[in-house]
Write a protein that holds these residues in place. Structure first.
Motif, PDB file in Angstrom:
ATOM      1  N   LYS A 223     -43.658  -5.770  50.978  1.00  0.00           N
ATOM      2  CA  LYS A 223     -42.870  -6.760  51.702  1.00  0.00           C
ATOM      3  C   LYS A 223     -42.131  -7.726  50.783  1.00  0.00           C
ATOM      4  CE  LYS A 223     -43.273 -10.502  55.097  1.00  0.00           C
ATOM      5  NZ  LYS A 223     -44.222 -11.293  55.929  1.00  0.00           N
ATOM      6  N   ASP A 224     -42.812  -8.227  49.761  1.00  0.00           N
ATOM      7  CA  ASP A 224     -42.248  -9.320  48.966  1.00  0.00           C
ATOM      8  C   ASP A 224     -42.042  -8.990  47.500  1.00  0.00           C
ATOM      9  OD1 ASP A 224     -42.180 -11.222  51.103  1.00  0.00           O
ATOM     10  OD2 ASP A 224     -44.354 -11.425  50.931  1.00  0.00           O
ATOM     11  N   CYS A 225     -42.430  -7.787  47.037  1.00  0.00           N
ATOM     12  CA  CYS A 225     -42.351  -7.504  45.603  1.00  0.00           C
ATOM     13  C   CYS A 225     -40.915  -7.552  45.082  1.00  0.00           C
ATOM     14  CB  CYS A 225     -42.986  -6.154  45.286  1.00  0.00           C
ATOM     15  SG  CYS A 225     -42.153  -4.727  46.018  1.00  0.00           S
ATOM     16  N   LYS A 226     -39.963  -7.089  45.866  1.00  0.00           N
ATOM     17  CA  LYS A 226     -38.589  -7.022  45.376  1.00  0.00           C
ATOM     18  C   LYS A 226     -37.996  -8.406  45.151  1.00  0.00           C
ATOM     19  CE  LYS A 226     -34.084  -4.913  46.236  1.00  0.00           C
ATOM     20  NZ  LYS A 226     -33.264  -4.093  47.169  1.00  0.00           N
ATOM     21  N   ILE A 227     -38.231  -9.333  46.080  1.00  0.00           N
ATOM     22  CA  ILE A 227     -37.661 -10.674  45.929  1.00  0.00           C
ATOM     23  C   ILE A 227     -38.294 -11.400  44.748  1.00  0.00           C
ATOM     24  CG2 ILE A 227     -39.288 -11.670  47.601  1.00  0.00           C
ATOM     25  CD1 ILE A 227     -35.669 -12.804  46.905  1.00  0.00           C
ATOM     26  N   VAL A 228     -39.619 -11.219  44.555  1.00  0.00           N
ATOM     27  CA  VAL A 228     -40.283 -11.858  43.407  1.00  0.00           C
ATOM     28  C   VAL A 228     -39.768 -11.261  42.104  1.00  0.00           C
ATOM     29  CG1 VAL A 228     -42.497 -12.183  42.231  1.00  0.00           C
ATOM     30  CG2 VAL A 228     -42.349 -12.461  44.711  1.00  0.00           C
ATOM     31  N   TYR A 229     -39.643  -9.941  42.068  1.00  0.00           N
ATOM     32  CA  TYR A 229     -39.173  -9.264  40.861  1.00  0.00           C
ATOM     33  C   TYR A 229     -37.749  -9.690  40.506  1.00  0.00           C
ATOM     34  CZ  TYR A 229     -37.796  -5.370  37.815  1.00  0.00           C
ATOM     35  OH  TYR A 229     -37.335  -4.614  36.775  1.00  0.00           O
ATOM     36  N   GLU A 230     -36.869  -9.748  41.502  1.00  0.00           N
ATOM     37  CA  GLU A 230     -35.484 -10.145  41.237  1.00  0.00           C
ATOM     38  C   GLU A 230     -35.385 -11.586  40.758  1.00  0.00           C
ATOM     39  OE1 GLU A 230     -33.518  -9.299  44.882  1.00  0.00           O
ATOM     40  OE2 GLU A 230     -33.169  -7.171  44.389  1.00  0.00           O
ATOM     41  N   ARG A 231     -36.228 -12.472  41.299  1.00  0.00           N
ATOM     42  CA  ARG A 231     -36.228 -13.862  40.831  1.00  0.00           C
ATOM     43  C   ARG A 231     -36.690 -13.937  39.375  1.00  0.00           C
ATOM     44  NH1 ARG A 231     -35.540 -17.686  44.995  1.00  0.00           N
ATOM     45  NH2 ARG A 231     -34.245 -16.602  46.535  1.00  0.00           N
ATOM     46  N   CYS A 232     -37.665 -13.104  39.018  1.00  0.00           N
ATOM     47  CA  CYS A 232     -38.136 -13.084  37.632  1.00  0.00           C
ATOM     48  C   CYS A 232     -37.040 -12.583  36.690  1.00  0.00           C
ATOM     49  CB  CYS A 232     -39.372 -12.194  37.504  1.00  0.00           C
ATOM     50  SG  CYS A 232     -40.859 -12.880  38.265  1.00  0.00           S
ATOM     51  N   LEU A 233     -36.325 -11.539  37.084  1.00  0.00           N
ATOM     52  CA  LEU A 233     -35.229 -11.049  36.259  1.00  0.00           C
ATOM     53  C   LEU A 233     -34.160 -12.123  36.074  1.00  0.00           C
ATOM     54  CD1 LEU A 233     -34.640  -7.385  37.548  1.00  0.00           C
ATOM     55  CD2 LEU A 233     -35.880  -8.140  35.505  1.00  0.00           C
ATOM     56  N   GLY A 234     -33.860 -12.859  37.137  1.00  0.00           N
ATOM     57  CA  GLY A 234     -32.899 -13.958  37.018  1.00  0.00           C
ATOM     58  C   GLY A 234     -33.385 -15.028  36.057  1.00  0.00           C
ATOM     59  N   CYS A 235     -34.692 -15.284  36.067  1.00  0.00           N
ATOM     60  CA  CYS A 235     -35.272 -16.263  35.148  1.00  0.00           C
ATOM     61  C   CYS A 235     -35.171 -15.780  33.706  1.00  0.00           C
ATOM     62  CB  CYS A 235     -36.724 -16.513  35.532  1.00  0.00           C
ATOM     63  SG  CYS A 235     -37.629 -17.569  34.401  1.00  0.00           S
ATOM     64  N   PHE A 236     -35.415 -14.487  33.470  1.00  0.00           N
ATOM     65  CA  PHE A 236     -35.337 -13.940  32.112  1.00  0.00           C
ATOM     66  C   PHE A 236     -33.949 -14.127  31.516  1.00  0.00           C
ATOM     67  CE2 PHE A 236     -38.792 -10.685  33.455  1.00  0.00           C
ATOM     68  CZ  PHE A 236     -39.757 -11.670  33.353  1.00  0.00           C
ATOM     69  N   LYS A 237     -32.935 -13.985  32.344  1.00  0.00           N
ATOM     70  CA  LYS A 237     -31.566 -14.146  31.844  1.00  0.00           C
ATOM     71  C   LYS A 237     -31.305 -15.564  31.355  1.00  0.00           C
ATOM     72  CE  LYS A 237     -29.383 -12.754  35.528  1.00  0.00           C
ATOM     73  NZ  LYS A 237     -28.255 -12.337  36.416  1.00  0.00           N
ATOM     74  N   ALA A 238     -32.024 -16.519  31.918  1.00  0.00           N
ATOM     75  CA  ALA A 238     -31.795 -17.925  31.560  1.00  0.00           C
ATOM     76  C   ALA A 238     -32.513 -18.330  30.275  1.00  0.00           C
ATOM     77  CB  ALA A 238     -32.266 -18.829  32.705  1.00  0.00           C
ATOM     78  N   LEU A 239     -33.452 -17.522  29.795  1.00  0.00           N
ATOM     79  CA  LEU A 239     -34.225 -17.898  28.612  1.00  0.00           C
ATOM     80  C   LEU A 239     -33.344 -17.998  27.373  1.00  0.00           C
ATOM     81  CD1 LEU A 239     -37.276 -15.501  29.165  1.00  0.00           C
ATOM     82  CD2 LEU A 239     -37.324 -17.998  29.388  1.00  0.00           C
ATOM     83  N   PRO A 240     -33.422 -19.087  26.613  1.00  0.00           N
ATOM     84  CA  PRO A 240     -32.685 -19.188  25.338  1.00  0.00           C
ATOM     85  C   PRO A 240     -33.147 -18.116  24.352  1.00  0.00           C
ATOM     86  CG  PRO A 240     -33.470 -21.345  26.045  1.00  0.00           C
ATOM     87  CD  PRO A 240     -34.132 -20.335  26.939  1.00  0.00           C
ATOM     88  N   LEU A 241     -32.379 -17.956  23.264  1.00  0.00           N
ATOM     89  CA  LEU A 241     -32.637 -16.865  22.325  1.00  0.00           C
ATOM     90  C   LEU A 241     -33.299 -17.311  21.032  1.00  0.00           C
ATOM     91  CD1 LEU A 241     -29.204 -15.026  22.710  1.00  0.00           C
ATOM     92  CD2 LEU A 241     -31.327 -14.597  23.959  1.00  0.00           C
ATOM     93  N   ALA A 242     -33.184 -18.574  20.674  1.00  0.00           N
ATOM     94  CA  ALA A 242     -33.709 -19.033  19.393  1.00  0.00           C
ATOM     95  C   ALA A 242     -33.885 -20.542  19.440  1.00  0.00           C
ATOM     96  CB  ALA A 242     -32.775 -18.633  18.248  1.00  0.00           C
ATOM     97  N   SER A 243     -34.529 -21.069  18.400  1.00  0.00           N
ATOM     98  CA  SER A 243     -34.678 -22.522  18.286  1.00  0.00           C
ATOM     99  C   SER A 243     -34.588 -22.928  16.822  1.00  0.00           C
ATOM    100  CB  SER A 243     -36.018 -22.981  18.870  1.00  0.00           C
ATOM    101  OG  SER A 243     -37.083 -22.695  17.976  1.00  0.00           O
ATOM    102  N   VAL A 244     -34.180 -24.161  16.603  1.00  0.00           N
ATOM    103  CA  VAL A 244     -34.236 -24.780  15.280  1.00  0.00           C
ATOM    104  C   VAL A 244     -35.071 -26.042  15.422  1.00  0.00           C
ATOM    105  CG1 VAL A 244     -32.959 -25.930  13.436  1.00  0.00           C
ATOM    106  CG2 VAL A 244     -32.050 -23.835  14.471  1.00  0.00           C
ATOM    107  N   ILE A 245     -36.200 -26.081  14.715  1.00  0.00           N
ATOM    108  CA  ILE A 245     -37.158 -27.174  14.842  1.00  0.00           C
ATOM    109  C   ILE A 245     -36.998 -28.141  13.677  1.00  0.00           C
ATOM    110  CG2 ILE A 245     -39.611 -27.766  15.005  1.00  0.00           C
ATOM    111  CD1 ILE A 245     -40.069 -24.817  15.904  1.00  0.00           C
ATOM    112  N   ALA A 246     -36.766 -29.413  13.995  1.00  0.00           N
ATOM    113  CA  ALA A 246     -36.698 -30.481  12.992  1.00  0.00           C
ATOM    114  C   ALA A 246     -35.723 -30.149  11.865  1.00  0.00           C
ATOM    115  CB  ALA A 246     -38.090 -30.760  12.429  1.00  0.00           C
ATOM    116  N   ASN A 247     -34.662 -29.444  12.191  1.00  0.00           N
ATOM    117  CA  ASN A 247     -33.633 -29.078  11.209  1.00  0.00           C
ATOM    118  C   ASN A 247     -34.188 -28.293  10.022  1.00  0.00           C
ATOM    119  OD1 ASN A 247     -31.472 -30.427  12.599  1.00  0.00           O
ATOM    120  ND2 ASN A 247     -32.261 -32.376  11.799  1.00  0.00           N
TER     121      ASN A 247
END
Length: 596
Positions: free
Chosen positions: A294-318
């Motif tokens: 019933k609900d697996c597809k909507i949860v899965y699609e929301r997770c995929l949308g979240c993955f796209k928003a994740l940044p790729l790298a960080s710079v800590i304290a220069n």
């Protein structure tokens, strides 16, 4: 009918006795059940609650009680850490702290498993309802708190020992959607490479792959690093899901922490946070099992949308650059240039990409392209050979040598690169450390954080995980600390399912959980370990148990008598009202006859 003040006070007196006079730690689980049941009844009557109490109310009180005991124990450990121990050397002091932490952890874990086992046995008793956790709900004001997150963690811990098909009962789809939406909104506003400015009195924790090992993640927070705060920063290098059996729980806890403290928690994208990998390595099957058709597809699609928003790298304290895979080629390397491009490929002299180019990458894709900066960032590996060459092992991305590490650090005025991606089998002879130093060049160093402890994809490979602590003033001298595996249910990973022709009902049925015999064995083993760690004499313990037992009997007798008197009083009042109504009815009838 409302109680008079004197009656309310009597119930509150019962609650006060339980709160202030009773030593709950010394009680058996059976007596704890009785005490908590009395408290819930007294609390409900004193506060005028109309609905009857349930076993879920008792379990909720139990969880909050354990959380409180754990919090106090952590405060004691923090206080002990600040003590000088002048008569002990550093090794002896460390042994004391480790013993203290071990005893606190064993007492808490054994108590939780003991409670869980007892409620299982109650399922055989038709007079007692089976234990169940209440369903989670979104905060009424929409603001996530640390207490709400700790409740989330407690629920997930409890659920991890139960049938995963019942997960949706505890974590409603509406709450999942709200949590993912809130976190995604924050991360969409972050740049591809987030700049993290750290206070001089703070520490930064860098964590590698987690791969669905929820219990190890929670152990990391509760027993090693602490939760995010104004002075504790966390950077996670991706691969939160797949392989392990609790990727969804890992993701949801980290998203909640991101919403709670967006400028102290940073979640980067890993190679597994793509549609292709989630279908292939188990996350899709996990979502289907825990939320059903019933609900697996909507949860899965929301997770995929979240993955796209994740940044790729960080710079800590220069000073420190972190990412999941590693360095990347310049954008011009992917432009078709016939003879010149072919010559560069043969000579392994691709130009190195810059942070300016990384900032322009479109990261909002469900899957990575066959070639490109996004692919390199998530999939590239370091090499001992100079230059950049195609990565033939992964059939995508690149391998880069120490000369390119030196160039990247020098050009960007950095001192350190911390990346993840590879498992504990990637560096022969270094699997006891949980990390490897891959490049040591003039401008700085490059490290790989190995995967989680006891990595499930390596059968029988009892590896040690690791995490990094960065401290002021420059944050460029990493401290690597081991991350050992914590106890968890023997649940098989979901990557054994075939995603392309998976039958959802079959997947649900084939997902096994611990048998009652397995749970009993775990509980017995925990009890044996506790007996070795705790030095309490049987005489003292029996005295305390007997004293508490007498107090419980007195409370139960008082409560039973009061409730009986209360019922009798209500019956008398009902009889009086019935008599008054009958008399009023007769009088009205008489008046009507006179008027006629």
């Amino acid at each position: 009918m409302e109680l008079v003040q004197g009656e309310v006070d009597e119930f509150r007196e019962i609650m006060g006795i339980i709160n202030k006079e009773m030593d709950l730690v010394s009680l058996s689980d059976a007596n704890l059940q009785r005490v908590f049941t009395m408290f819930v009844i007294a609390n409900g009557v004193a506060n005028g609650q109309s609905k009857p109490f349930t076993q879920a109310d008792v379990d909720g009180l139990w969880c909050s009680s354990v959380d409180g005991m754990v919090a106090v124990a952590r405060q004691v450990i923090d206080y002990v850490r600040e003590m000088t121990f002048e008569e002990l050397d550093e090794q002896q002091k460390q042994n004391v702290l480790e013993r203290l932490e071990l005893e606190v952890g064993l007492r808490t874990e054994e108590r939780l498993m003991g409670w869980d086992t007892e409620t299982q046995t109650k399922e055989q008793d038709p007079l007692v309802q089976a234990s169940s956790m209440p369903s989670l709900s979104w905060p009424q004001n929409g603001c996530i708190t640390l207490e709400w997150i700790q409740g989330l963690i407690s629920t997930f811990k409890w659920a991890s020992w139960k049938d995963p098909k019942d997960f949706w009962n505890l974590m409603p789809v509406a709450v999942v959607k709200k949590l993912i939406r809130a976190a995604s909104k924050i991360m969409k506003g972050e740049k591809n490479c987030v700049k993290i400015h750290v206070g001089e009195d703070s520490k930064v924790f860098v964590v590698g792959d987690i791969h669905g090992q929820f219990h190890d993640l929670i152990s990391f927070f509760e027993e090693s690093a602490g939760f995010p705060s104004d002075h504790r920063y966390f950077v996670f290098n991706g691969n939160y899901i797949n392989r392990g059996s609790w990727g969804l729980e890992v993701l949801l806890v980290l998203l909640a922490l991101k919403v709670l403290m967006p400028h102290r928690v940073y979640l980067l994208r890993g190679s597994n946070e793509t549609k292709e990998c989630t279908l292939k390595y188990g996350f899709w099957a996990e979502v289907c099992t825990k939320f059903g058709k019933k609900d697996c597809k909507i949860v899965y699609e929301r997770c995929l949308g979240c993955f796209k928003a994740l940044p790729l790298a960080s710079v800590i304290a220069n000073s420190v650059y972190t990412t999941h895979g590693g360095l990347f080629r310049s954008a011009c390397s992917f432009i078709a240039q016939s003879s010149k491009g072919e010559k560069r490929r043969k000579l392994n002299i691709f130009p190195l990409g810059s942070l300016k180019e990384l900032a322009k990458v479109n990261r909002f894709l469900e899957d990575v392209p066959e070639r490109g900066i996004l692919t390199d960032v998530l999939w590239s590996n370091p090499s001992l050979e100079t230059g950049i060459k195609e990565n033939t092992d992964r059939v995508c991305s690149i391998c880069w040598g120490p000369d390119y590490t030196e160039e990247f650090l020098r050009e960007n005025h950095l001192k350190l690169i911390i990346r993840s991606l590879e498992g504990p089998d990637a560096r022969t002879g270094q699997d006891d450390y949980g990390y490897s130093k891959d490049h040591d060049v003039i401008s700085g160093k490059l490290y790989t954080l190995f995967g989680p402890p006891s990595y499930p994809q390596f059968a029988g490979f009892d590896n040690v995980g690791s995490y990094v602590v960065l401290k002021p003033p420059k944050f460029d001298s990493p401290i690597f600390l081991p991350l050992k595996a914590s106890k968890r249910p023997e649940v098989p990973p979901y990557d054994g399912f075939l995603y392309n022709n998976m039958d959802l009902d079959g997947a649900e049925d084939s997902t096994s959980v611990d048998s009652e015999e397995d749970q009993d064995l775990i509980t017995r083993e925990a009890g044996e370990e506790q007996n070795l760690a705790l030095m309490v004499t049987n005489i003292e313990l029996n005295k305390r148990v007997l004293a508490q037992g007498e107090k419980i009997k007195q409370l139960e007798s008082t409560l039973e008598e009061f409730l009986k008197e209360h019922v009798d009083r209500l019956k008398r009042i009902e009889d009086m009202l019935s008599t008054l109504l009958q008399q009023t009815s007769h009088k009205n009838c008489g008046k009507g006859t006179d008027q006629d």
